[in-house]
Design a protein around this motif. Structure first.
Motif, PDB file in Angstrom:
ATOM      1  N   ALA A  54       1.857   2.903   2.957  1.00  0.00           N
ATOM      2  CA  ALA A  54       0.837   2.896   4.142  1.00  0.00           C
ATOM      3  C   ALA A  54       0.108   1.860   4.332  1.00  0.00           C
ATOM      4  O   ALA A  54       0.174   1.042   5.635  1.00  0.00           O
ATOM      5  CB  ALA A  54       0.107   4.240   4.035  1.00  0.00           C
ATOM      6  N   ALA A  55      -0.259   1.162   3.496  1.00  0.00           N
ATOM      7  CA  ALA A  55      -1.302  -0.232   3.412  1.00  0.00           C
ATOM      8  C   ALA A  55      -0.193  -1.222   3.943  1.00  0.00           C
ATOM      9  O   ALA A  55      -0.484  -2.210   4.728  1.00  0.00           O
ATOM     10  CB  ALA A  55      -1.866  -0.645   2.137  1.00  0.00           C
ATOM     11  N   ILE A  56       1.108  -1.486   3.346  1.00  0.00           N
ATOM     12  CA  ILE A  56       2.006  -2.670   3.780  1.00  0.00           C
ATOM     13  C   ILE A  56       2.358  -2.352   5.152  1.00  0.00           C
ATOM     14  O   ILE A  56       2.526  -3.294   5.744  1.00  0.00           O
ATOM     15  CB  ILE A  56       3.130  -2.485   2.515  1.00  0.00           C
ATOM     16  CG1 ILE A  56       2.923  -2.658   1.330  1.00  0.00           C
ATOM     17  CG2 ILE A  56       4.368  -3.132   3.528  1.00  0.00           C
ATOM     18  CD1 ILE A  56       3.999  -2.435   0.357  1.00  0.00           C
ATOM     19  N   LEU A  57       2.791  -1.319   5.603  1.00  0.00           N
ATOM     20  CA  LEU A  57       3.259  -0.856   7.031  1.00  0.00           C
ATOM     21  C   LEU A  57       1.993  -0.702   8.160  1.00  0.00           C
ATOM     22  O   LEU A  57       2.263  -0.805   9.294  1.00  0.00           O
ATOM     23  CB  LEU A  57       4.022   0.295   7.099  1.00  0.00           C
ATOM     24  CG  LEU A  57       5.380   0.190   6.256  1.00  0.00           C
ATOM     25  CD1 LEU A  57       5.831   1.584   6.412  1.00  0.00           C
ATOM     26  CD2 LEU A  57       6.134  -0.640   6.829  1.00  0.00           C
ATOM     27  N   GLY A  58       0.749  -0.651   7.517  1.00  0.00           N
ATOM     28  CA  GLY A  58      -0.351  -0.560   8.579  1.00  0.00           C
ATOM     29  C   GLY A  58      -0.217   0.812   8.983  1.00  0.00           C
ATOM     30  O   GLY A  58      -0.815   1.147  10.336  1.00  0.00           O
ATOM     31  N   VAL A  86       3.254   8.171   6.716  1.00  0.00           N
ATOM     32  CA  VAL A  86       4.271   7.723   5.493  1.00  0.00           C
ATOM     33  C   VAL A  86       4.634   8.990   4.983  1.00  0.00           C
ATOM     34  O   VAL A  86       6.022   9.219   5.141  1.00  0.00           O
ATOM     35  CB  VAL A  86       3.328   6.945   4.815  1.00  0.00           C
ATOM     36  CG1 VAL A  86       4.406   6.709   3.307  1.00  0.00           C
ATOM     37  CG2 VAL A  86       3.182   5.506   5.230  1.00  0.00           C
ATOM     38  N   LYS A  87       3.975   9.889   4.640  1.00  0.00           N
ATOM     39  CA  LYS A  87       4.389  11.281   4.337  1.00  0.00           C
ATOM     40  C   LYS A  87       5.335  12.110   4.860  1.00  0.00           C
ATOM     41  O   LYS A  87       6.319  12.606   4.531  1.00  0.00           O
ATOM     42  CB  LYS A  87       3.231  12.216   3.640  1.00  0.00           C
ATOM     43  CG  LYS A  87       2.313  11.472   2.531  1.00  0.00           C
ATOM     44  CD  LYS A  87       1.411  12.514   2.094  1.00  0.00           C
ATOM     45  CE  LYS A  87       0.659  12.256   0.891  1.00  0.00           C
ATOM     46  NZ  LYS A  87      -0.333  13.108   0.465  1.00  0.00           N
ATOM     47  N   MET A  88       4.991  11.645   6.243  1.00  0.00           N
ATOM     48  CA  MET A  88       5.968  12.539   7.425  1.00  0.00           C
ATOM     49  C   MET A  88       7.047  11.861   7.506  1.00  0.00           C
ATOM     50  O   MET A  88       8.259  12.334   7.457  1.00  0.00           O
ATOM     51  CB  MET A  88       5.129  12.602   8.870  1.00  0.00           C
ATOM     52  CG  MET A  88       6.118  13.096   9.845  1.00  0.00           C
ATOM     53  SD  MET A  88       6.271  14.755   9.811  1.00  0.00           S
ATOM     54  CE  MET A  88       5.086  15.447  10.480  1.00  0.00           C
TER      55      MET A  88
END
Length: 68
Positions: free
Chosen positions: A19-23, A29-31
């Motif tokens: 999540a942090a990497i992709l912003g 991210v879980k979805m």
């Protein structure tokens, strides 16, 4: 004394790290994992994502946008 610094590069990431990497937010991210858009493996009770799977997800988003 001259100390050498060792940089440790993670072999895989947690959903929170991705999540942090992709912003993105963690729920997004879980979805993406739940729908299969972002590959992951289960390691005990944890989900882990390989760096190349993050790259594949990003490339799929680019390809989808260019096809539209």
């Amino acid at each position: 004394m001259d100390r050498q610094r060792v940089q440790i590069v993670p072999r895989w990431h947690s959903p929170a790290e991705v999540a942090a990497i992709l912003g993105y937010g963690l729920s997004k991210v879980k979805m993406k994992i739940a729908t299969g858009e972002l590959r992951s493996v289960k390691d005990g009770k944890y989900r882990r994502i390989l760096p190349e799977w993050i790259d594949e997800y990003i490339q799929a988003q680019i390809d989808r946008q260019e096809a539209a």
